[in-house]
Design a protein around this motif. Sequence first.
Motif, PDB file in Angstrom:
ATOM      1  N   VAL A   1     -66.839  -6.892  39.746  1.00  0.00           N
ATOM      2  CA  VAL A   1     -68.050  -6.685  40.569  1.00  0.00           C
ATOM      3  C   VAL A   1     -67.811  -7.090  42.170  1.00  0.00           C
ATOM      4  O   VAL A   1     -67.276  -8.001  42.263  1.00  0.00           O
ATOM      5  CB  VAL A   1     -69.181  -7.663  39.874  1.00  0.00           C
ATOM      6  CG1 VAL A   1     -70.497  -7.573  40.978  1.00  0.00           C
ATOM      7  CG2 VAL A   1     -69.506  -7.087  38.533  1.00  0.00           C
ATOM      8  N   LEU A   2     -68.062  -6.121  42.893  1.00  0.00           N
ATOM      9  CA  LEU A   2     -67.813  -6.289  44.537  1.00  0.00           C
ATOM     10  C   LEU A   2     -69.113  -5.876  44.900  1.00  0.00           C
ATOM     11  O   LEU A   2     -69.500  -4.697  44.795  1.00  0.00           O
ATOM     12  CB  LEU A   2     -66.595  -5.754  44.905  1.00  0.00           C
ATOM     13  CG  LEU A   2     -65.345  -6.327  44.491  1.00  0.00           C
ATOM     14  CD1 LEU A   2     -64.256  -5.247  45.162  1.00  0.00           C
ATOM     15  CD2 LEU A   2     -65.160  -7.473  44.908  1.00  0.00           C
ATOM     16  N   ASP A   3     -69.848  -6.658  45.792  1.00  0.00           N
ATOM     17  CA  ASP A   3     -70.934  -6.164  46.196  1.00  0.00           C
ATOM     18  C   ASP A   3     -70.419  -5.821  47.783  1.00  0.00           C
ATOM     19  O   ASP A   3     -70.243  -6.642  48.782  1.00  0.00           O
ATOM     20  CB  ASP A   3     -72.149  -7.251  46.714  1.00  0.00           C
ATOM     21  CG  ASP A   3     -73.260  -6.845  47.356  1.00  0.00           C
ATOM     22  OD1 ASP A   3     -73.250  -6.054  47.920  1.00  0.00           O
ATOM     23  OD2 ASP A   3     -74.244  -7.884  47.352  1.00  0.00           O
TER      24      ASP A   3
ATOM     25  N   PRO B   1     -68.821  -9.007  53.573  1.00  0.00           N
ATOM     26  CA  PRO B   1     -67.539  -8.758  54.031  1.00  0.00           C
ATOM     27  C   PRO B   1     -66.256  -9.216  53.287  1.00  0.00           C
ATOM     28  O   PRO B   1     -65.362  -8.627  53.346  1.00  0.00           O
ATOM     29  CB  PRO B   1     -67.690  -9.565  55.453  1.00  0.00           C
ATOM     30  CG  PRO B   1     -68.928  -9.625  55.851  1.00  0.00           C
ATOM     31  CD  PRO B   1     -69.816  -9.546  54.422  1.00  0.00           C
ATOM     32  N   ALA B   2     -66.584 -10.322  52.384  1.00  0.00           N
ATOM     33  CA  ALA B   2     -65.406 -10.903  51.673  1.00  0.00           C
ATOM     34  C   ALA B   2     -65.285  -9.606  50.786  1.00  0.00           C
ATOM     35  O   ALA B   2     -63.919  -9.655  50.329  1.00  0.00           O
ATOM     36  CB  ALA B   2     -65.844 -12.283  51.214  1.00  0.00           C
TER      37      ALA B   2
ATOM     38  N   ARG C   1     -56.624 -11.861  41.670  1.00  0.00           N
ATOM     39  CA  ARG C   1     -55.446 -12.641  41.444  1.00  0.00           C
ATOM     40  C   ARG C   1     -54.180 -11.753  41.470  1.00  0.00           C
ATOM     41  O   ARG C   1     -53.106 -11.956  42.460  1.00  0.00           O
ATOM     42  CB  ARG C   1     -55.288 -13.468  40.421  1.00  0.00           C
ATOM     43  CG  ARG C   1     -56.261 -14.652  40.240  1.00  0.00           C
ATOM     44  CD  ARG C   1     -55.732 -15.631  39.240  1.00  0.00           C
ATOM     45  NE  ARG C   1     -56.984 -16.824  39.221  1.00  0.00           N
ATOM     46  CZ  ARG C   1     -57.714 -16.825  38.231  1.00  0.00           C
ATOM     47  NH1 ARG C   1     -57.622 -15.874  37.074  1.00  0.00           N
ATOM     48  NH2 ARG C   1     -58.723 -17.613  38.087  1.00  0.00           N
ATOM     49  N   GLU C   2     -54.114 -10.660  40.689  1.00  0.00           N
ATOM     50  CA  GLU C   2     -53.035  -9.653  40.664  1.00  0.00           C
ATOM     51  C   GLU C   2     -52.841  -9.064  42.249  1.00  0.00           C
ATOM     52  O   GLU C   2     -51.656  -8.686  42.445  1.00  0.00           O
ATOM     53  CB  GLU C   2     -53.135  -8.408  39.906  1.00  0.00           C
ATOM     54  CG  GLU C   2     -53.127  -9.113  38.314  1.00  0.00           C
ATOM     55  CD  GLU C   2     -53.473  -7.789  37.294  1.00  0.00           C
ATOM     56  OE1 GLU C   2     -53.436  -8.257  36.150  1.00  0.00           O
ATOM     57  OE2 GLU C   2     -53.988  -6.887  37.919  1.00  0.00           O
TER      58      GLU C   2
ATOM     59  N   ILE D   1     -61.176 -15.301  46.483  1.00  0.00           N
ATOM     60  CA  ILE D   1     -61.944 -14.777  45.211  1.00  0.00           C
ATOM     61  C   ILE D   1     -63.103 -15.217  44.923  1.00  0.00           C
ATOM     62  O   ILE D   1     -64.341 -14.292  44.768  1.00  0.00           O
ATOM     63  CB  ILE D   1     -60.946 -14.860  43.956  1.00  0.00           C
ATOM     64  CG1 ILE D   1     -59.814 -14.290  44.037  1.00  0.00           C
ATOM     65  CG2 ILE D   1     -61.973 -14.593  42.727  1.00  0.00           C
ATOM     66  CD1 ILE D   1     -58.869 -14.594  42.968  1.00  0.00           C
ATOM     67  N   ASP D   2     -63.480 -16.479  45.446  1.00  0.00           N
ATOM     68  CA  ASP D   2     -64.758 -17.206  45.193  1.00  0.00           C
ATOM     69  C   ASP D   2     -65.575 -16.411  46.244  1.00  0.00           C
ATOM     70  O   ASP D   2     -66.742 -16.303  45.833  1.00  0.00           O
ATOM     71  CB  ASP D   2     -64.510 -18.532  45.550  1.00  0.00           C
ATOM     72  CG  ASP D   2     -64.199 -19.331  44.434  1.00  0.00           C
ATOM     73  OD1 ASP D   2     -63.884 -18.757  43.176  1.00  0.00           O
ATOM     74  OD2 ASP D   2     -63.544 -20.352  44.639  1.00  0.00           O
ATOM     75  N   ALA D   3     -65.192 -16.088  47.445  1.00  0.00           N
ATOM     76  CA  ALA D   3     -65.911 -15.604  48.605  1.00  0.00           C
ATOM     77  C   ALA D   3     -66.257 -14.122  48.131  1.00  0.00           C
ATOM     78  O   ALA D   3     -67.246 -13.414  48.346  1.00  0.00           O
ATOM     79  CB  ALA D   3     -65.267 -15.766  49.797  1.00  0.00           C
TER      80      ALA D   3
END
Length: 389
Positions: free
Chosen positions: A70-72, A76-77, A376-377, A385-387
């Motif tokens: 999931v990426l919004d 920016p991150a 991570r890969e 990753i958190d951001a």
Amino acid sequence: MFLPLSGLRVIDITSIIYGPYATQILGDLGADVIKIEPPEGDATRVLGPARNPGMGAVFLGSNRNKRSVVLDLKKPAAKEALWRLIDGAEALVHNMRPQKMVSLGFGPDAVMARNPKIVYGGLHGYREDGPYATRPAYDDVIQGESGFAGAFTARDGAPVLAPSVVADKSAALLAATGLVAALFQKFRTGKGVYVETAMFEAMVGYTMIEHQYGATFSPPEGQMGYVRALSKQRRPHATSDGYICMLPYTNRQWSRFWDLVGMPERASEPRFESIAARSRNIDDLYAIAGVEVAKRSTAEWLQALREAEIPCGPVNTLEALRDDPQLQAIGFFRPYEHPSEGALEIPDAAFRFDRQSLPVRHHQPRLGEHGREVLREAGLTEAEIDAAL
């Protein structure tokens, strides 16, 4: 089992069926398909029966052999995380309108500037240089615009939508073909490729293979529309207790059919004596055949036609397919134990390699199930990753 696309990473920014079915084919062929989803997930996650939220039956049908992140992409991150994934990918595939991808910053020019060796697959509704380029495209609309639904008008006097998302699925098959060819070109030349598949244009070409007919020639040598396919009598034939589909085609097959119904003289009748003559008189031909077929049972006809080597088969309902002897013998409906959804049945892929069915290497993913693993890969730190997530 070594698969043709093993080791190739595909970034999949697709939704509904058109894009996901195309990328599922790449996943079946061995690609590591990373499905990028917005926070609400692919729209098909809520379609059809489900055992758990977000895992609807329609989603399960075209999203095996994938991992979900999931990426919004408004963040920016999250955009930076996608760029990092693009850096290590062999292909990126999307089915958004091209203008939307450009506005997000991930149009073909930007992506191929960042990774000159990537295959960029734009699965569009309409080709991007035409006046329809900004329109949204969905299966029902494309069936109408492409002439596919209109072919029913030529036969029945009114347009009909096929009871299947035939535009989505047909365009997906063509898109998968183009993507595999583009990957092949990439490895031959060392350069990336921008390959566009547009659903509208794909379905027009698909429909007009046979229906361009007389208009194939310039000037035309007759009307559009393949007359055999448009015959009002071309339909499943009613038997005394059900339906069959049959297609005597050659002179020999029709001669055998006329023998079966006690009308051997029809084989030499001028209007039926050749393929060309039969084509000109197709309505009469099928009407006469239909009257004769109605006099016997389905079982009687299937036995008689098969013994005469005339192509035929029963008209299966959706439910009857599970009992089909051919499908049962080859294990077409494959049992699969999904880690969250439990026991499933998965239809086999259309192709086998060295007589082996293609494996289900990854279950259909829960929304965002593989986010941390995949990032991570790609080399992101835990803070990054958190951001991003």
